[in-house]
Design a protein around this motif. Structure first.
Motif, PDB file in Angstrom:
ATOM      1  N   SER A 280     -13.355  47.433 -17.554  1.00 57.34           N
ATOM      2  CA  SER A 280     -12.990  47.977 -18.855  1.00 57.34           C
ATOM      3  C   SER A 280     -11.522  47.698 -19.139  1.00 57.34           C
ATOM      4  CB  SER A 280     -13.247  49.482 -18.884  1.00 57.34           C
ATOM      5  OG  SER A 280     -12.219  50.162 -18.169  1.00 57.34           O
ATOM      6  N   MET A 281     -11.105  47.990 -20.369  1.00 55.61           N
ATOM      7  CA  MET A 281      -9.705  47.853 -20.754  1.00 55.61           C
ATOM      8  C   MET A 281      -8.949  49.170 -20.567  1.00 55.61           C
ATOM      9  SD  MET A 281      -9.258  44.679 -21.884  1.00 55.61           S
ATOM     10  CE  MET A 281      -7.929  44.644 -23.083  1.00 55.61           C
ATOM     11  N   PHE A 282      -9.575  50.131 -19.900  1.00 55.57           N
ATOM     12  CA  PHE A 282      -8.959  51.439 -19.737  1.00 55.57           C
ATOM     13  C   PHE A 282      -8.025  51.452 -18.529  1.00 55.57           C
ATOM     14  CE2 PHE A 282     -12.754  52.263 -22.238  1.00 55.57           C
ATOM     15  CZ  PHE A 282     -12.225  53.023 -23.278  1.00 55.57           C
ATOM     16  N   THR A 283      -7.053  50.527 -18.558  1.00 50.12           N
ATOM     17  CA  THR A 283      -6.023  50.489 -17.516  1.00 50.12           C
ATOM     18  C   THR A 283      -4.633  50.509 -18.157  1.00 50.12           C
ATOM     19  OG1 THR A 283      -6.132  48.074 -17.510  1.00 50.12           O
ATOM     20  CG2 THR A 283      -7.479  49.231 -15.893  1.00 50.12           C
ATOM     21  N   SER A 284      -4.567  50.971 -19.406  1.00 45.08           N
ATOM     22  CA  SER A 284      -3.331  50.851 -20.185  1.00 45.08           C
ATOM     23  C   SER A 284      -2.136  51.436 -19.454  1.00 45.08           C
ATOM     24  CB  SER A 284      -3.500  51.527 -21.545  1.00 45.08           C
ATOM     25  OG  SER A 284      -4.495  50.884 -22.294  1.00 45.08           O
ATOM     26  N   TRP A 285      -2.264  52.643 -18.921  1.00 47.01           N
ATOM     27  CA  TRP A 285      -1.137  53.250 -18.221  1.00 47.01           C
ATOM     28  C   TRP A 285      -1.261  53.108 -16.710  1.00 47.01           C
ATOM     29  CZ3 TRP A 285      -3.502  56.781 -15.206  1.00 47.01           C
ATOM     30  CH2 TRP A 285      -4.662  57.386 -15.683  1.00 47.01           C
ATOM     31  N   ALA A 286      -2.471  52.982 -16.194  1.00 43.81           N
ATOM     32  CA  ALA A 286      -2.649  52.844 -14.745  1.00 43.81           C
ATOM     33  C   ALA A 286      -2.135  51.502 -14.251  1.00 43.81           C
ATOM     34  CB  ALA A 286      -4.120  53.011 -14.376  1.00 43.81           C
ATOM     35  N   SER A 287      -2.199  50.478 -15.103  1.00 44.92           N
ATOM     36  CA  SER A 287      -1.687  49.153 -14.745  1.00 44.92           C
ATOM     37  C   SER A 287      -0.850  48.628 -15.899  1.00 44.92           C
ATOM     38  CB  SER A 287      -2.834  48.189 -14.427  1.00 44.92           C
ATOM     39  OG  SER A 287      -2.326  46.903 -14.103  1.00 44.92           O
ATOM     40  N   PRO A 288       0.399  49.067 -16.022  1.00 47.99           N
ATOM     41  CA  PRO A 288       1.233  48.560 -17.118  1.00 47.99           C
ATOM     42  C   PRO A 288       1.451  47.065 -17.051  1.00 47.99           C
ATOM     43  CG  PRO A 288       2.526  49.874 -15.560  1.00 47.99           C
ATOM     44  CD  PRO A 288       1.094  50.067 -15.198  1.00 47.99           C
ATOM     45  N   THR A 289       1.394  46.476 -15.861  1.00 45.34           N
ATOM     46  CA  THR A 289       1.541  45.020 -15.757  1.00 45.34           C
ATOM     47  C   THR A 289       0.387  44.314 -16.467  1.00 45.34           C
ATOM     48  OG1 THR A 289       0.408  45.066 -13.605  1.00 45.34           O
ATOM     49  CG2 THR A 289       2.802  45.153 -13.594  1.00 45.34           C
ATOM     50  N   GLN A 290      -0.839  44.821 -16.306  1.00 46.67           N
ATOM     51  CA  GLN A 290      -1.998  44.243 -16.984  1.00 46.67           C
ATOM     52  C   GLN A 290      -1.877  44.421 -18.495  1.00 46.67           C
ATOM     53  OE1 GLN A 290      -4.486  42.492 -15.771  1.00 46.67           O
ATOM     54  NE2 GLN A 290      -5.839  42.408 -17.552  1.00 46.67           N
ATOM     55  N   THR A 291      -1.456  45.589 -18.929  1.00 48.97           N
ATOM     56  CA  THR A 291      -1.317  45.870 -20.360  1.00 48.97           C
ATOM     57  C   THR A 291      -0.270  44.973 -20.992  1.00 48.97           C
ATOM     58  OG1 THR A 291      -1.910  48.165 -19.912  1.00 48.97           O
ATOM     59  CG2 THR A 291      -0.869  47.710 -22.019  1.00 48.97           C
ATOM     60  N   PHE A 292       0.861  44.829 -20.332  1.00 46.44           N
ATOM     61  CA  PHE A 292       1.944  43.996 -20.845  1.00 46.44           C
ATOM     62  C   PHE A 292       1.538  42.527 -20.860  1.00 46.44           C
ATOM     63  CE2 PHE A 292       6.298  42.065 -20.293  1.00 46.44           C
ATOM     64  CZ  PHE A 292       6.817  42.500 -21.501  1.00 46.44           C
ATOM     65  N   GLY A 293       0.958  42.058 -19.760  1.00 42.32           N
ATOM     66  CA  GLY A 293       0.525  40.670 -19.706  1.00 42.32           C
ATOM     67  C   GLY A 293      -0.534  40.351 -20.744  1.00 42.32           C
TER      68      GLY A 293
END
Length: 713
Positions: A280-293
Motif C-alpha cells: 500500500s501507499m500507507f507509508t507516508s510517515w513511517a517511511s519518509p524516504t519512500q514518500t519523498f522519493g
C-alpha cells in the motif's frame, strides 16, 4: 525537448487580476482547514504551523513552481503546477542545503528561492510564469471533491495512527528518522549518529529537507518528523497521480480512478493471516524516504510520459533522487530501457530522447551507488523468492535457520499465487492492446515490471525489497486504468455486476475449509478463482475478466480501507520513558554539535528479543553523535546478516571491544575506564538512567525521573 514555454502575446505583471477561482478551491480550503484543526487538536503549536506553511509555500513551492513553468511551460492546471513545482522546489532545496551545511552556513539554503523569486519579479519576460500557461484547463468540480476526499482520508489516517499518539509510543522507526535529522542538521557529509564513525549508507536527502526547514523556521525536528514534513509531500503525490492518469487516460475520470486504485485497491486475502501483498501507499510517515522519493519521481515520469520536457528539470530531479530513495532510479532505468528496446523493434529506430534519458538515469544511479551509498547495499541481495520464503515461514510455522533450507517447490507455487493477486489489482494493464506499444505506456509497464520483478528476485533482512513494488504501484495503477478504458466493450452496469460477482466469489472462497496440507489450504481458494477468470478469458471477455479480478480484491480492500481509519482500542506500549525528551534537549542545548555522547541504552524495552537494537532516541533527542546506541540499521550489521538464517535484530555489534569499553563505564565505573572512553573515543557526555556510581568519576549536570546526564571531567 522544450526548455521553455512559447512566448505569450499577452503578458500581465505579477498581481494582475486573472480568472476567478475555480471549482477546486472550495474542497481544497475545506480539507486544508480540517487538517489545520486536526494538527492543532493534536498539539502542534500554531506558531509552528504558520512558520511551516510560510516556508513550504514561499521558500519551496513558489520558487519551484516558477522554475517548473519556465522550464516546462507549465501544466494544464494550477494544482499540477503547484504539485510538480513543490517536488522541484524540494529537489533544489536539498541540493542547495548540502553544500551550505558543509560550508557551515545552513541558512544559505534560502539563497536559491530568494534569487528565483526576485528574478521572476524583476524580469518582465518572466512575469507570465506567475499566471501560468494560457488556455489553462480546470478540473471539474466532482474531480476536485474526489481528490480532496482522498487527501482528507489520508489526513484522518495520519491523525488516528500517529498524530494523536504521544511521541513516546509512536512507530518503532520514528526515533531513527529523528536521529538522522539531527545528524544532518549539524553535519554534512553525515554518518550514522547512533554508531560513531559508521558510514551512513542510506538515502538521507529527505532528512536534509527537514534539517533545512528546522534551521529556517526554528521548528523542533521532532515536530517535523512526527507531524508536519510528510503532509505536503503526501498531498502533492495524490495530485500528480491524478494528473498522470488524466494525461494518459484522456479524461479526469481516469485520473481519479488511478488515484483510487493506487491508494485503495489491495490484493485479495482468502485466508486469515496470509497476505500476498501488493504494498500500500500507507507509508507516508513511517517511511519518509519512500514518500519523498515518490514525490520527486512522479514529475520525472510525468515529463517523460507526455508532459513538456526539460533536460534541466529532469537533471535536477534525478540528481536529487540519487539520495532520496534507492528504489526509484533502477525502476526508471528499467522503464526507459523497455521503451528503447520495444520501439527499436517496432520502428527500427528510437528517438534520441529515450536513450539520452536512460543514460542520464544511469549516471545518476552510479552516483547514488558509489558516492551517496559508498557501495553499501544495506543488506539487499539477490535472493529469488525471498518474499515468499518469509511468507511461507509464517504460514507453515518454520523459523530460522530452517527457513533457509525450504525447497523451491512451495516457493514457486506461492510466487505464482502472488502474481495472480497482483493481477487482481492491476489486471487491467493486460487489456491495453496496441496502446501497450506506445512509449508512455511502455514506460509505465517497464516501471511496473521492474517493481514486481525486484520483489521476486531480491531479498532483504526486513523485506525492504518490497519498496520496489510500492514505488511502482502508481504507474501500474495508471496502466491498469488506461487498459480498462481502451478495452471497454461491456456496458458499465454489467461490469458492476461482474465486480459484485467477483467479490461474492472471493468471500465464498475465503469461507471454505480446505482439507489437506498447509500449502493446499493456502493455494486452493486462489486456484478456484483463477480458474473462473481463465475460463472467461478464453472466451474472449477481457474486460469481464478484469472486472471479476477487481471483485476478488474488493472485500479485502474494503476491510483495509476501513481499518486504516478505525481507532484501535487500548493504549500503545510506551517505548520512550517520561523525561527522556527533556533530558535529551537539555544535553543538546548545553553541548556542541561535535561533542560525543556515550550511553548504556542499546535495546528496546520488549520481551520478544534478547536485544532489539532499534534504539535511537538518545541520538534523536540530543542531536549528538553517540559512541554506541542502536546498531540494527547499520551497514556493518545488515551486511553481516545471513538471510533467513538469523534475524538482523540478533546480530551482535560489529565492534565488541568498543561496546565492552562503553558498557563497563556504566556497570563498573573507574577513573581508568572513564578516562579511556574520553581519550580514545572523544566522549564528553554520559547519558543514562539513575546511576549514582558515576558521580565519583563524572559531573552530574542534569537529572529527572528517568534520565541522568553526566559531563566527563
Amino acid at each position: 525537448m522544450t526548455l521553455a514555454a512559447p512566448e505569450s502575446t499577452h503578458v500581465r505583471p505579477p498581481g494582475s487580476p486573472g480568472r476567478g477561482p475555480g471549482p477546486g478551491w472550495a474542497p481544497a480550503l475545506l480539507v486544508g482547514a480540517g487538517t489545520v484543526a486536526a494538527l492543532l487538536w493534536c498539539g502542534v503549536p500554531a506558531r509552528d504551523l504558520a512558520a511551516f506553511a510560510a516556508y513550504i509555500g514561499a521558500g519551496v513551492a513558489l520558487p519551484g513552481t516558477l522554475v517548473w513553468r519556465a522550464l516546462t511551460g507549465g501544466g494544464r492546471t494550477l494544482a499540477e503546477d503547484l504539485a510538480a513545482g513543490l517536488a522541484l522546489g524540494y529537489a533544489v532545496e536539498v541540493l542547495a542545503y548540502i553544500p551550505a551545511r558543509a560550508a557551515g552556513l545552513p541558512l544559505l539554503v534560502l539563497a536559491p528561492p530568494v534569487a528565483v523569486v526576485c528574478t521572476f519579479l524583476c524580469v518582465p519576460r518572466l512575469w507570465r510564469h506567475w499566471r501560468g500557461a494560457p488556455g489553462r484547463e480546470r478540473a471539474p468540480g466532482w474531480c476536485a471533491w474526489a481528490l480532496a476526499a482522498v487527501v482528507g482520508y489520508l489526513v484522518a489516517w495520519c491523525v488516528i495512527s500517529l498524530y494523536r499518539h504521544p511521541v513516546s509510543s509512536a512507530y518503532v522507526d520514528m526515533p531513527y528518522h529523528l536521529a538522522l535529522v539531527g545528524e544532518i542538521k549539524h553535519h554534512v557529509p553525515p554518518t550514522l549518529p547512533s554508531v560513531l564513525g559508521e558510514r551512513l549508507s542510506y538515502h538521507w536527502f529527505v532528512y536534509a529537507d527537514m534539517a533545512a526547514t528546522s534551521w529556517v523556521t526554528g521548528i523542533e525536528p521532532v515536530t517535523l518528523v512526527y507531524r508536519l514534513s510528510t503532509l505536503p509531500m503526501m498531498v502533492a503525490m495524490v495530485v500528480l497521480v491524478a494528473v498522470l492518469g488524466r494525461r494518459l487516460g484522456g479524461r479526469w475520470g481516469a485520473g481519479v480512478a488511478a488515484v483510487g486504485v493506487t491508494y485503495f485497491l489491495f490484493s485479495p486475502a482468502l485466508q486469515e493471516g496470509v497476505s500476498f501483498t501488493s504494498r500500500s501507499m500507507f507509508t507516508s510517515w513511517a517511511s519518509p524516504t519512500q514518500t519523498f522519493g515518490a514525490l520527486l519521481f512522479a514529475p520525472v515520469v510525468l515529463m517523460l510520459a507526455g508532459g513538456r520536457r526539460s533536460w534541466a528539470a529532469l537533471a535536477v530531479l534525478l540528481l536529487a533522487l540519487t539520495g532520496s530513495k534507492a528504489t526509484f532510479l533502477p525502476l526508471l532505468l528499467a522503464g526507459l530501457l523497455l521503451v528503447v528496446a520495444v520501439r527499436g523493434v517496432v520502428e527500427r529506430r528510437v528517438r534520441a530522447e529515450w536513450p539520452a534519458a536512460a543514460g542520464l538515469t544511469l549516471v545518476c544511479l552510479l552516483i547514488a551507488q558509489f558516492v551517496v551509498f559508498g557501495r553499501g547495499a544495506q543488506g539487499t541481495t539477490v535472493a529469488p523468492f525471498a518474499t515468499m520464503r518469509s511468507l511461507w515461514g509464517s504460514v507453515a510455522g518454520i523459523e530460522m535457520p530452517e527457513l533457509a533450507s525450504v525447497p523451491a517447490g512451495p516457493l514457486v507455487v506461492l510466487t505464482a499465487v502472488h502474481l495472480f493477486c497482483l493481477a487482481c489489482v492491476w489486471g487491467g494493464a493486460a487489456a491495453l492492446g496496441r496502446r501497450a506499444l506506445e512509449p508512455p505506456m511502455l514506460l509505465m509497464l517497464g516501471i511496473g515490471a521492474a517493481g514486481v520483478g525486484a520483489a521476486v528476485v531480491f531479498g532483504h533482512p526486513s523485506l525492504s525489497q518490497l519498496y520496489f513494488l510500492e514505488g511502482a504501484r502508481p504507474y501500474l495503477s495508471v496502466a491498469a486504468v488506461c487498459g480498462v478504458l481502451a478495452a471497454r466493450r461491456v456496458p458499465w452496469p454489467i461490469v458492476a455486476c461482474l465486480v459484485g460477482m467477483g467479490a461474492g466469489a472471493a468471500l465464498l472462497a475465503s469461507a471454505r475449509d480446505v482439507a489437506g496440507d498447509v500449502l493446499a489450504a493456502v493455494v486452493v481458494p486462489y486456484t478456484m478463482l483463477a480458474a473462473a477468470a481463465l475460463l472467461l478469458w478464453r472466451r474472449g471477455f477481457g474486460l469481464a475478466v478484469v472486472a471479476l479480478l477487481t471483485g476478488y480484491a474488493l472485500p479485502e480492500s474494503v476491510r483495509d480501507v476501513a481499518a486504516h481509519v478505525t481507532p484501535k482500542e487500548g493504549e500503545r506500549k510506551r517505548e520512550i520513558p517520561d523525561g527522556a525528551m527533556e533530558a535529551g534537549r537539555w544535553l543538546r542545548d548545553h553541548s556542541s554539535p561535535g561533542d560525543v555522547v556515550a550511553t548504556d541504552l542499546h535495546c528496546r524495552p520488549i520481551r520478544e528479543s534478547p536485544c532489539d537494537s532499534r534504539h535511537y532516541w538518545v541520538a534523536g533527542f540530543t542531536e549528538r553523535r553517540v559512541l554506541v546506541e542502536g546498531w540494527a540499521y547499520a551497514e556493518s550489521t545488515l551486511s553481516r546478516t545471513p538471510l533467513f538464517r538469523a534475524s538482523y535484530l540478533d546480530v551482535p555489534f560489529a565492534d565488541p571491544a568498543r561496546l565492552a569499553a562503553n558498557d563497563v563505564v556504566f556497570r563498573r565505573p573507574t577513573a581508568e575506564n572513564v578516562r579511556h572512553l574520553a581519550q580514545k573515543y572523544g566522549v564528553k557526555w554520559l547519558f543514562t538512567g539513575r546511576n549514582p556510581k558515576l558521580e565519583r568519576f563524572a559531573r552530574l549536570r542534569f537529572r529527572n525521573g528517568s534520565s541522568s546526564v553526566y559531563e566527563l571531567f
